[in-house]
Design an enzyme around this catalytic site. Sequence first.
Site, PDB file in Angstrom:
ATOM      1  N   LYS A 144       0.922  -1.402  -0.300  1.00 48.86           N
ATOM      2  CA  LYS A 144       0.269  -0.010   0.264  1.00 48.86           C
ATOM      3  C   LYS A 144       1.035   0.762  -0.577  1.00 48.86           C
ATOM      4  O   LYS A 144       1.048   2.097  -0.480  1.00 48.86           O
ATOM      5  CB  LYS A 144      -1.030   0.188   1.377  1.00 48.86           C
ATOM      6  CG  LYS A 144      -2.494   0.760   1.505  1.00 48.86           C
ATOM      7  CD  LYS A 144      -3.291   0.601   2.048  1.00 48.86           C
ATOM      8  CE  LYS A 144      -4.765   1.637   1.813  1.00 48.86           C
ATOM      9  NZ  LYS A 144      -5.396   2.502   2.111  1.00 48.86           N
ATOM     10  N   ASN A 189       1.103   4.929  -1.147  1.00 50.50           N
ATOM     11  CA  ASN A 189       0.393   5.794  -0.911  1.00 50.50           C
ATOM     12  C   ASN A 189       1.585   6.808  -0.709  1.00 50.50           C
ATOM     13  O   ASN A 189       1.869   8.293  -0.659  1.00 50.50           O
ATOM     14  CB  ASN A 189       0.078   5.468   0.583  1.00 50.50           C
ATOM     15  CG  ASN A 189      -1.013   4.931   0.681  1.00 50.50           C
ATOM     16  OD1 ASN A 189      -1.912   5.594  -0.095  1.00 50.50           O
ATOM     17  ND2 ASN A 189      -1.213   4.094   1.625  1.00 50.50           N
TER      18      ASN A 189
END
Lengths: 324, 324
Positions: free
Chosen positions: B193, B197
């Site tokens: 992730k 991000n």
Amino acid sequence: MATTSRKDSLTYAIVGTGAVGGLYGACLQKAGHTVHFLAHSDAEYIAQHGLEVESPWGDISLPQVHVYSRTNDMPACDVVCVCLKSTMNHLLPRLLPPLLHPGTVILLMQNGLGAEEEMAALFPSALVAGGLCYVASNKAGPGHIRHIGEGNVLLGAHSNGMQDLINRIRSDFTAAGVPCTVDPSLFDARWRKLVWNIPYNGLSVVLNVETDRIMAHPSSRALVADIMKEVVLGNHACGGTIEEGYIAELMAVTDRLKPYSPSMKLDYEAARPLEVEYIHRRPVAAARAAGFEMARVEALAAELEFLDAQRRGEFAADRKTLNN
Amino acid sequence: MATTSRKDSLTYAIVGTGAVGGLYGACLQKAGHTVHFLAHSDAEYIAQHGLEVESPWGDISLPQVHVYSRTNDMPACDVVCVCLKSTMNHLLPRLLPPLLHPGTVILLMQNGLGAEEEMAALFPSALVAGGLCYVASNKAGPGHIRHIGEGNVLLGAHSNGMQDLINRIRSDFTAAGVPCTVDPSLFDARWRKLVWNIPYNGLSVVLNVETDRIMAHPSSRALVADIMKEVVLGNHACGGTIEEGYIAELMAVTDRLKPYSPSMKLDYEAARPLEVEYIHRRPVAAARAAGFEMARVEALAAELEFLDAQRRGEFAADRKTLNN
């Protein structure tokens, strides 16, 4: 054309009558040199009204100057001072030839890295040198330069065998009231200026603040130091010798400055193209060719290129709106 | 308190009834679970009017919910879903103790790296897990959540010996209509992730644009790829196994997105604190401890911290002006 014998006074061409070229060209003409100025938007105005310089060194008013809007109309000169922003350097192959005689000095009074190499390759019969201008100056209006402070020029030879000529130019500048020294290593001198210019020019645009705010926050202050370290290591990778203590020295100098907008921030605010290519990209490329990755500087370059495109796109859009 | 036997339904505490906690908590309560909500500014409002969720999964209206403004008034629960922004994590040592019984699962439904380690150290008798929420959701008003799209939850155990419990939580989420899977490696899942991000959250703030503009300019697009590469190498330095092809995959996914504002950009616009510590600084620190320098991510973190301070300083000044 005049040859550059010891007895003759050197003749000067000023390519770009802006904040830098207008100031130094006016000083040289006032001191008695023949100076030919290339101007762009205000050539007509300067032809009619001359050139005005406000300066703490003393104001200069030149009612009559040799001003041109194209180099084809200009004579060849002994010293061609290139005082354009480096963002205009793609024009030089076309602009410079009429100004050159064998042995003309092309003196690049610009920021950044790599322009001397390009001129030396393009004009093998010219002599090439660099001039680093430590000056706060801006263009206040047509034919009107406002010099705010400092103004030291650091000269360095790029071509071999031009030390005498460099010293004559230094003498001319000094006699014209411009503090001027010769640096034995143009290479290190350019990198030294980059150690300041790369972080402060870049971050003042990305963070949209002047130097004092950058220095006041611990994160941005540490980032300045990290970027400077990267530039010094890039210099070392390329064979340079800047000492690491120079970083602390530059930061202390900046701490003592009044809140200051680096030239790139002024360019950004005026929606002028940013000098990212010569100030950021060329050093990254030079270090990479020598096997060192300047990751932070490269990231900063990418951010600046994006913001530059964005800003000038918006500016174009604004102007379009105004025209409708 | 209920023990977490196979027969009992798990009880849930939602710490932070915002865009994430409000949505998932409402889904769980609607599916029949006992859910206790901690709210802050709108606790009173929710106590009176309940909780409304607009969602493409179907709107949810809960006229009555167990809502609290302090965890001291809440019962211990089987699963404590921490749905606060990571910028509030300094509050957790004080907030969580009343919610814990031996074997409570602390489920960190947050972005970034390192919160599981902290909770495991602080609460050794709890079980710790992570929940990665791939959701576009925001708080539309008091007691009112607007869920725009997606909503997958990826669960991963941090503590040993909790695989059965994780699977029960997955079943509860799935039965409540929330697409939910369990990842065998929470470590790699968190880093995966981060590969998205770190660049998009960071650059959307620094460059002040949505994802489509970042992808449209060659410089910022290349910078995204460079940063992603750095994150993948950071993951590898820390022992992870993210394949390099994941970068091209994520960029292709982002190219297909509509113009998108990452959560950090929304936080910046609302002058809320930015999640730089857990999204950017912790991965830099983890990689550094493993001997790898994430120079671009570190530079981005410094820029974000500066802009965060600047923005919220200005916001505070604005508010002061309004109050005068």
